[in-house]
Design a protein around this motif. Structure first.
Motif, PDB file in Angstrom:
ATOM      1  N   LEU A  76      54.434  24.486  49.257  1.00  0.00           N
ATOM      2  CA  LEU A  76      53.013  24.754  48.982  1.00  0.00           C
ATOM      3  C   LEU A  76      52.110  24.027  49.971  1.00  0.00           C
ATOM      4  N   VAL A  77      52.471  22.809  50.331  1.00  0.00           N
ATOM      5  CA  VAL A  77      51.692  22.058  51.327  1.00  0.00           C
ATOM      6  C   VAL A  77      51.728  22.774  52.673  1.00  0.00           C
ATOM      7  N   GLN A  78      52.902  23.267  53.039  1.00  0.00           N
ATOM      8  CA  GLN A  78      53.022  23.989  54.307  1.00  0.00           C
ATOM      9  C   GLN A  78      52.141  25.235  54.319  1.00  0.00           C
ATOM     10  N   LEU A  79      52.189  26.014  53.230  1.00  0.00           N
ATOM     11  CA  LEU A  79      51.416  27.253  53.166  1.00  0.00           C
ATOM     12  C   LEU A  79      49.917  27.006  52.993  1.00  0.00           C
ATOM     13  N   GLY A  80      49.586  25.993  52.201  1.00  0.00           N
ATOM     14  CA  GLY A  80      48.187  25.771  51.854  1.00  0.00           C
ATOM     15  C   GLY A  80      47.428  24.873  52.800  1.00  0.00           C
ATOM     16  N   LEU A  81      48.127  24.097  53.613  1.00  0.00           N
ATOM     17  CA  LEU A  81      47.439  23.150  54.483  1.00  0.00           C
ATOM     18  C   LEU A  81      47.930  23.228  55.923  1.00  0.00           C
ATOM     19  N   VAL A  82      49.217  22.994  56.122  1.00  0.00           N
ATOM     20  CA  VAL A  82      49.729  22.861  57.481  1.00  0.00           C
ATOM     21  C   VAL A  82      49.646  24.178  58.252  1.00  0.00           C
ATOM     22  N   MET A  83      50.161  25.249  57.674  1.00  0.00           N
ATOM     23  CA  MET A  83      50.168  26.526  58.378  1.00  0.00           C
ATOM     24  C   MET A  83      48.773  27.010  58.755  1.00  0.00           C
ATOM     25  N   PRO A  84      47.798  26.980  57.832  1.00  0.00           N
ATOM     26  CA  PRO A  84      46.454  27.415  58.226  1.00  0.00           C
ATOM     27  C   PRO A  84      45.880  26.609  59.388  1.00  0.00           C
ATOM     28  N   VAL A  85      46.089  25.297  59.362  1.00  0.00           N
ATOM     29  CA  VAL A  85      45.556  24.445  60.433  1.00  0.00           C
ATOM     30  C   VAL A  85      46.230  24.760  61.758  1.00  0.00           C
ATOM     31  N   LEU A 200      63.609  32.887  51.317  1.00  0.00           N
ATOM     32  CA  LEU A 200      64.318  34.170  51.318  1.00  0.00           C
ATOM     33  C   LEU A 200      64.023  34.983  50.060  1.00  0.00           C
ATOM     34  N   VAL A 201      64.027  34.326  48.907  1.00  0.00           N
ATOM     35  CA  VAL A 201      63.753  35.044  47.658  1.00  0.00           C
ATOM     36  C   VAL A 201      62.325  35.569  47.652  1.00  0.00           C
ATOM     37  N   THR A 202      61.395  34.765  48.153  1.00  0.00           N
ATOM     38  CA  THR A 202      60.003  35.217  48.245  1.00  0.00           C
ATOM     39  C   THR A 202      59.893  36.431  49.163  1.00  0.00           C
ATOM     40  N   PHE A 203      60.560  36.365  50.305  1.00  0.00           N
ATOM     41  CA  PHE A 203      60.538  37.485  51.255  1.00  0.00           C
ATOM     42  C   PHE A 203      61.159  38.729  50.619  1.00  0.00           C
ATOM     43  N   PHE A 204      62.236  38.548  49.881  1.00  0.00           N
ATOM     44  CA  PHE A 204      62.896  39.658  49.208  1.00  0.00           C
ATOM     45  C   PHE A 204      61.965  40.340  48.204  1.00  0.00           C
ATOM     46  N   LEU A 205      61.190  39.531  47.477  1.00  0.00           N
ATOM     47  CA  LEU A 205      60.348  40.068  46.405  1.00  0.00           C
ATOM     48  C   LEU A 205      59.036  40.656  46.906  1.00  0.00           C
ATOM     49  N   VAL A 206      58.371  39.968  47.833  1.00  0.00           N
ATOM     50  CA  VAL A 206      57.006  40.388  48.217  1.00  0.00           C
ATOM     51  C   VAL A 206      56.805  40.534  49.717  1.00  0.00           C
ATOM     52  N   GLY A 207      57.857  40.297  50.515  1.00  0.00           N
ATOM     53  CA  GLY A 207      57.683  40.365  51.949  1.00  0.00           C
ATOM     54  C   GLY A 207      57.148  39.062  52.521  1.00  0.00           C
ATOM     55  N   PRO A 208      56.750  39.050  53.796  1.00  0.00           N
ATOM     56  CA  PRO A 208      56.290  37.814  54.423  1.00  0.00           C
ATOM     57  C   PRO A 208      55.023  37.280  53.768  1.00  0.00           C
ATOM     58  N   VAL A 209      54.976  35.950  53.590  1.00  0.00           N
ATOM     59  CA  VAL A 209      53.805  35.288  53.029  1.00  0.00           C
ATOM     60  C   VAL A 209      53.199  34.400  54.100  1.00  0.00           C
ATOM     61  N   GLY A 210      51.954  34.628  54.418  1.00  0.00           N
ATOM     62  CA  GLY A 210      51.293  33.848  55.454  1.00  0.00           C
ATOM     63  C   GLY A 210      50.523  32.679  54.871  1.00  0.00           C
ATOM     64  N   ALA A 211      49.685  32.103  55.728  1.00  0.00           N
ATOM     65  CA  ALA A 211      48.851  30.982  55.293  1.00  0.00           C
ATOM     66  C   ALA A 211      47.957  31.386  54.137  1.00  0.00           C
TER      67      ALA A 211
END
Length: 213
Positions: A76-85, A200-211
């Motif tokens: 969650l930190v990676q998606l919510g903070l690090v990746m966007p920055v 992988l499970v997230t990608f399987f269910l909903v596809g790629p998730v970005g920032a």
């Protein structure tokens, strides 16, 4: 019982340098090459898996639950903070196109989960947080042992673009913290496996998730 051989620090430095060349030049499959180096190094030193960090786990069930919770929080930190920055600083996005085949395909998901808990979790952790961490610590001290293998781990994922390299380098630092905090490489193996499984499970269910922003 055979005594473990002790080599001077510059031997460890040479091993780290060879591994760095393998990663930077992307020779063959870098992780497998480094594992080969690790095997030769262990034979020469007459040491076993424990010398690389595979020590006995005290209360493994409790540790696994804690590592899972920490890994989910880190994701969650990676998606919510690090990746966007990182995306805003570089103007790029993480390239996860290699994982497109898993979306909606349970057979591919099962195969990739098998690979992620073997070659990725056990193999890469043995190579980077086990072998390279140990050798780097012998010649560079603790700070070098944390930083150098983590950077090399990030560079081993250049197929994900600059954002992917940064994210995997930070993942490596987090996995190193797990190894040190729990005093066993098994904690990093679990963290690596859980992290990849969540992705992988997230990608399987909903596809790629970005920032997230």
């Amino acid at each position: 019982m055979r005594r473990t051989r002790v080599f001077p620090w510059y031997v460890a430095a040479a091993e780290v340098a060879v591994a760095a060349v393998v990663v930077v030049l992307d020779l063959l499959v870098p992780t497998l090459v480094i594992l080969g180096l690790a095997g030769l190094s262990s034979l020469a030193r007459r040491s076993g898996p424990a010398a690389l960090g595979f020590t006995r786990m005290a209360r493994p069930g409790r540790m696994a639950v804690q590592v899972l919770a920490l890994t989910a929080g880190w994701a969650l930190v990676q998606l919510g903070l690090v990746m966007p920055v990182v995306e805003r600083l570089t103007g790029a996005t993480q390239d996860v196109s290699d994982f497109a085949i898993v979306e909606g395909d349970p057979a591919v998901l099962g195969g990739l989960l098998l690979l992620t808990w073997t070659i990725a979790a056990v193999g890469e952790e043995t190579a980077y947080r086990g072998y390279l961490f140990t050798r780097a610590r012998e010649c560079l001290g603790l700070a070098g042992a944390v930083i150098v293998p983590s950077v090399l781990f990030g560079l081993a994922h250049t197929e994900q673009g600059v954002v992917g390299v940064v994210l995997t380098t930070l993942d490596a630092l987090a996995l190193t913290w797990l190894r040190l905090h729990y005093r066993t490489l098994w904690a990093a193996v679990l963290g690596h496996g859980f992290n990849n499984t969540i992705g992988l499970v997230t990608f399987f269910l909903v596809g790629p998730v970005g920032a997230l922003w």
